[in-house]
Design a protein around this motif. Structure first.
Motif, mmCIF file in Angstrom:
data_model
loop_
_atom_site.group_PDB
_atom_site.id
_atom_site.type_symbol
_atom_site.label_atom_id
_atom_site.label_comp_id
_atom_site.label_asym_id
_atom_site.label_seq_id
_atom_site.Cartn_x
_atom_site.Cartn_y
_atom_site.Cartn_z
ATOM 1 N N VAL A 1 0.861 -1.183 0.000
ATOM 2 C CA VAL A 1 0.000 0.000 0.000
ATOM 3 C C VAL A 1 0.901 1.238 0.000
ATOM 4 C CG1 VAL A 1 -1.907 1.190 1.136
ATOM 5 C CG2 VAL A 1 -1.695 -1.300 1.355
ATOM 6 N N GLY A 2 1.030 1.865 -1.166
ATOM 7 C CA GLY A 2 1.874 3.041 -1.292
ATOM 8 C C GLY A 2 2.874 2.881 -2.415
ATOM 9 N N SER A 3 3.185 3.995 -3.089
ATOM 10 C CA SER A 3 3.976 3.913 -4.317
ATOM 11 C C SER A 3 5.217 4.800 -4.299
ATOM 12 C CB SER A 3 3.108 4.293 -5.517
ATOM 13 O OG SER A 3 2.562 5.604 -5.358
ATOM 14 N N GLY A 4 5.751 5.097 -3.113
ATOM 15 C CA GLY A 4 7.027 5.793 -3.025
ATOM 16 C C GLY A 4 8.179 4.816 -3.143
ATOM 17 N N ILE A 5 9.382 5.264 -2.820
ATOM 18 C CA ILE A 5 10.546 4.400 -2.970
ATOM 19 C C ILE A 5 10.439 3.155 -2.096
ATOM 20 C CG2 ILE A 5 11.913 5.613 -1.210
ATOM 21 C CD1 ILE A 5 14.390 5.110 -2.947
ATOM 22 N N ALA A 6 9.882 3.281 -0.889
ATOM 23 C CA ALA A 6 9.766 2.136 0.009
ATOM 24 C C ALA A 6 8.778 1.116 -0.538
ATOM 25 C CB ALA A 6 9.345 2.599 1.408
ATOM 26 N N GLY A 7 7.628 1.580 -1.019
ATOM 27 C CA GLY A 7 6.639 0.670 -1.579
ATOM 28 C C GLY A 7 7.139 -0.014 -2.834
ATOM 29 N N CYS A 8 7.771 0.739 -3.717
ATOM 30 C CA CYS A 8 8.314 0.158 -4.948
ATOM 31 C C CYS A 8 9.397 -0.867 -4.620
ATOM 32 C CB CYS A 8 8.873 1.250 -5.837
ATOM 33 S SG CYS A 8 7.624 2.268 -6.658
ATOM 34 N N ALA A 9 10.262 -0.565 -3.637
ATOM 35 C CA ALA A 9 11.318 -1.497 -3.262
ATOM 36 C C ALA A 9 10.733 -2.784 -2.691
ATOM 37 C CB ALA A 9 12.260 -0.838 -2.248
ATOM 38 N N ALA A 10 9.706 -2.660 -1.856
ATOM 39 C CA ALA A 10 9.074 -3.851 -1.285
ATOM 40 C C ALA A 10 8.429 -4.699 -2.373
ATOM 41 C CB ALA A 10 8.031 -3.435 -0.245
ATOM 42 N N ALA A 11 7.750 -4.056 -3.304
ATOM 43 C CA ALA A 11 7.108 -4.790 -4.400
ATOM 44 C C ALA A 11 8.154 -5.510 -5.244
ATOM 45 C CB ALA A 11 6.299 -3.824 -5.262
ATOM 46 N N GLY B 1 15.578 8.035 15.462
ATOM 47 C CA GLY B 1 15.451 8.507 16.821
ATOM 48 C C GLY B 1 14.630 9.784 16.881
ATOM 49 N N ALA B 2 15.139 10.792 17.572
ATOM 50 C CA ALA B 2 14.392 12.029 17.773
ATOM 51 C C ALA B 2 14.634 13.067 16.687
ATOM 52 C CB ALA B 2 14.760 12.633 19.132
ATOM 53 N N ASN B 3 15.533 12.779 15.749
ATOM 54 C CA ASN B 3 15.834 13.767 14.713
ATOM 55 C C ASN B 3 16.565 13.079 13.566
ATOM 56 O OD1 ASN B 3 16.018 16.573 13.729
ATOM 57 N ND2 ASN B 3 18.222 16.282 14.008
ATOM 58 N N ARG B 4 16.046 13.227 12.351
ATOM 59 C CA ARG B 4 16.606 12.516 11.204
ATOM 60 C C ARG B 4 17.767 13.277 10.580
ATOM 61 N NH1 ARG B 4 15.967 12.568 5.720
ATOM 62 N NH2 ARG B 4 14.135 13.936 5.638
ATOM 63 N N LEU B 5 18.803 12.531 10.226
ATOM 64 C CA LEU B 5 19.920 13.082 9.472
ATOM 65 C C LEU B 5 19.505 13.248 8.014
ATOM 66 C CD1 LEU B 5 23.000 13.809 9.370
ATOM 67 C CD2 LEU B 5 23.390 11.399 8.770
ATOM 68 N N ALA B 6 19.926 14.351 7.402
ATOM 69 C CA ALA B 6 19.581 14.633 6.015
ATOM 70 C C ALA B 6 19.954 13.480 5.088
ATOM 71 C CB ALA B 6 20.303 15.905 5.565
ATOM 72 N N SER B 7 19.119 13.277 4.068
ATOM 73 C CA SER B 7 19.357 12.300 2.990
ATOM 74 C C SER B 7 19.447 10.858 3.471
ATOM 75 C CB SER B 7 20.606 12.677 2.189
ATOM 76 O OG SER B 7 20.327 13.784 1.356
ATOM 77 N N THR B 8 18.786 10.562 4.585
ATOM 78 C CA THR B 8 18.660 9.164 5.020
ATOM 79 C C THR B 8 17.249 8.621 4.819
ATOM 80 O OG1 THR B 8 18.257 9.903 7.294
ATOM 81 C CG2 THR B 8 20.526 9.277 6.721
ATOM 82 N N SER B 9 16.291 9.463 4.442
ATOM 83 C CA SER B 9 14.925 8.965 4.296
ATOM 84 C C SER B 9 14.778 8.076 3.069
ATOM 85 C CB SER B 9 13.926 10.124 4.229
ATOM 86 O OG SER B 9 14.211 10.982 3.143
ATOM 87 N N LEU B 10 15.301 8.511 1.915
ATOM 88 C CA LEU B 10 15.246 7.665 0.726
ATOM 89 C C LEU B 10 16.020 6.373 0.953
ATOM 90 C CD1 LEU B 10 15.746 10.241 -2.193
ATOM 91 C CD2 LEU B 10 13.607 9.243 -1.377
ATOM 92 N N LEU B 11 17.145 6.481 1.631
ATOM 93 C CA LEU B 11 17.964 5.297 1.906
ATOM 94 C C LEU B 11 17.224 4.323 2.806
ATOM 95 C CD1 LEU B 11 20.683 3.874 1.551
ATOM 96 C CD2 LEU B 11 21.482 5.099 3.598
ATOM 97 N N GLU B 12 16.622 4.827 3.872
ATOM 98 C CA GLU B 12 15.878 3.955 4.777
ATOM 99 C C GLU B 12 14.713 3.295 4.049
ATOM 100 O OE1 GLU B 12 13.489 4.341 9.026
ATOM 101 O OE2 GLU B 12 13.096 5.707 7.359
ATOM 102 N N GLY B 13 13.983 4.067 3.238
ATOM 103 C CA GLY B 13 12.870 3.484 2.489
ATOM 104 C C GLY B 13 13.329 2.395 1.550
ATOM 105 N N LEU B 14 14.461 2.592 0.887
ATOM 106 C CA LEU B 14 14.992 1.596 -0.038
ATOM 107 C C LEU B 14 15.441 0.342 0.704
ATOM 108 C CD1 LEU B 14 15.947 0.833 -2.912
ATOM 109 C CD2 LEU B 14 18.120 1.973 -2.370
ATOM 110 N N VAL B 15 16.248 0.503 1.741
ATOM 111 C CA VAL B 15 16.800 -0.647 2.461
ATOM 112 C C VAL B 15 15.694 -1.445 3.143
ATOM 113 C CG1 VAL B 15 18.253 -1.337 4.412
ATOM 114 C CG2 VAL B 15 19.100 0.332 2.747
ATOM 115 N N TRP B 16 14.827 -0.762 3.892
ATOM 116 C CA TRP B 16 13.772 -1.492 4.600
ATOM 117 C C TRP B 16 12.701 -2.013 3.633
ATOM 118 C CZ3 TRP B 16 16.936 0.243 8.271
ATOM 119 C CH2 TRP B 16 16.921 -0.392 9.521
#
Length: 505
Positions: A15-25, A365-380
């Motif tokens: 459910v969802g079509s961003g990088i995380a959803g596409c990677a899971a599919a 954690g309590a604050n995200r480091l820049a440019s880790t969101s796409l990476l986290e979505g891809l890896v997970w």
């Protein structure tokens, strides 16, 4: 996938079509599963990935340094094991999927090497990018690739309304494909629904980022964690129709100045303009309040602004900004918490996974480091999809018929309720909070949820369910904020700050 007139079944439902959803599919299909990807978006820019500017982090052969930067940016609150998982799999995921499979045209130097950039709180240049529109250049080829895959069906303009559960296990979803809900049964269900930007008046998210996955998971009984950590980006255009001014600008030399023309970030943190996001955002807010304005001065960039960042420059010129000083203000950007998941994206309910911004992996954690969101979505996404492919066969269970018996509501009903919701979130659960404000927010949101629930019980409409999900997500944020008395990262509770404390203490 099996289809009947009453319901659909599939091995893995995403459910969802961003990088995380596409990677899971992609990962589930690569394991031999039949995959159905449903998304309420009808265009690529309906997914948050398409709005991501800066880039995607790599280790650049120094994994320990990246781990340290992630932990430091989180003020020591990130889960070290989750960070280790991210860093361990980062380069392989980027190389295998983005570089080799999708052939993303990351910017290169004149010598043909990757042109790594640096962003705030990174200790070195390690970020791959395409101009400052990396999300667009990743997502659109990814969607095309997934759409052409023989084992994946993509169904657009389809909203998930409820999770279907049976004996403590998620069996699929109800969608809005029928007036009273159409079931899709799956062996495993992966939520990749993005964030909660629509809960705030100013956000860098698409308008349909209404917290759907978080709300549906919580209503079904899944654990959610760290929802008080709502990250505000420090440099969004301060005028109407805000847009993000990537941290890559400051990484390449742009600086923040107040209305007096003074650089001020040295007064707030030793890393000045490249301090962690939460600190820079609060500093920008304070300087705007004290002096009236903060601008991002792009004149120190090595190259010409239009040449180095053509996409951002075009947006500035479209809004009549002709000089080097761009008015900026903090803007809701990213939710660091979400559905609590493990290192494979598994939620606390069997058969349910969550990836991307709707998930809480522990990396941020309590604050995200820049440019880790796409990476986290891809890896997970890859890890969850692979694991979901080994899950149970789809089981058809009894699904509720949603009622759709009362007349349609006025066109502006949901919009007016959303206005009230956003006003509450902006006023009481924004960049800074007090215990009294959090309590006021909870009271207002409880009343609002009661009003919305009364209508949802007898009407099945996407905008109503988005409103319900948004109120549930907002209440969960307020509850988490009320339970955490410690100011840390994005959760800044003013009354708990000792007198005389500075940002770098």
């Amino acid at each position: 996938m099996t289809t009947t007139t009453e319901h659909d079944t599939t091995d893995v439902l995403v459910v969802g079509s961003g990088i995380a959803g596409c990677a899971a599919a992609l990962a589930a299909a690569s394991e031999g599963s039949e995959v159905l990807l449903v998304t309420k978006a009808t265009r690529p820019d309906g997914a948050s990935t398409d709005w991501a500017q800066g880039g995607i982090s790599t280790t650049r052969d120094d994994p320990e340094s990246l781990e340290e930067d992630i932990l430091e940016a989180s003020d020591g609150t990130a889960d070290p094991e989750a960070v280790e998982t991210l860093v361990e799999h980062a380069d392989d995921a980027v190389e295998d999927v983005l570089v080799e499979t999708l052939e993303i045209p990351f910017d290169e130097t004149d010598g043909g090497e990757f042109d790594y950039t640096r962003e705030a709180a990174h200790s070195k240049r390690r970020i791959l990018h395409v101009d400052a529109a990396t999300g667009t250049h990743i997502l659109r080829p990814f969607l095309h690739y997934v759409d052409d895959h023989e084992r994946i069906e993509v169904r657009q303009d389809t909203a998930a309304l409820e999770l279907l559960t049976d004996e403590g296990r998620v069996r699929g979803i109800l969608t809005d494909e029928e007036t009273t809900g159409k079931p899709i049964y799956a062996g495993a269900t992966v939520l990749a629904t993005g964030g909660i930007g629509a809960l705030y008046e100013r956000s860098t998210n698409p308008d349909d980022a209404t917290g759907d996955g978080i709300a549906m998971a919580a209503l079904a009984g899944a654990d959610v964690t760290d929802l008080e950590y709502v990250q505000f980006h420090p440099t969004a255009y301060a005028g109407d129709d805000p847009f993000l001014l990537s941290e890559a600008l400051r990484g390449e030399g742009a600086v923040l100045r107040n209305a007096n023309g003074d650089r001020f970030m040295d007064d707030y943190h030793p890393d000045a303009d490249l301090a962690p996001r939460d600190i820079v955002a609060r500093a920008v807010d304070a300087e705007r309040e004290e002096t009236g304005e903060v601008v991002l001065d792009v004149s120190p960039l090595e190259g010409e602004f239009e040449d180095e960042f053509p996409g951002i420059a075009e947006k500035c010129r479209d809004r009549g900004i002709d000089g080097d000083a761009i008015p900026v203000a903090p803007c809701e950007h990213f939710l660091c918490g979400g559905v609590d998941v493990d290192d494979r994206g598994r939620a606390s309910l069997e058969g349910l996974y969550a990836v991307g911004e709707c998930a809480r992996t522990g990396v941020h954690g309590a604050n995200r480091l820049a440019s880790t969101s796409l990476l986290e979505g891809l890896v997970w996404g890859l890890r969850a999809g692979e694991d979901a492919a080994s899950d149970h066969e789809p089981t058809v269970v009894e699904a509720p018929d949603l009622r759709n018996s009362d007349p349609d509501l006025p066109d502006r009903f949901a919009a007016e309720k959303f206005t009230r919701l956003r006003q509450t979130m902006d006023e009481y659960l924004g960049l800074e909070r007090t215990p009294d404000e959090i309590a006021r927010a909870s009271a207002v949101l409880r009343r609002l949820k009661g009003e919305v629930d009364a209508y949802v019980r007898t009407r099945t409409a996407r905008d109503l369910y988005e409103l319900r999900n948004a109120t549930v997500a907002a209440l969960l944020i307020a509850r988490a904020a009320s339970e955490n008395e410690e100011s840390v990262g994005c959760h800044y509770v003013e009354e708990t700050q000792p007198t005389g404390e500075t940002a770098d203490d």
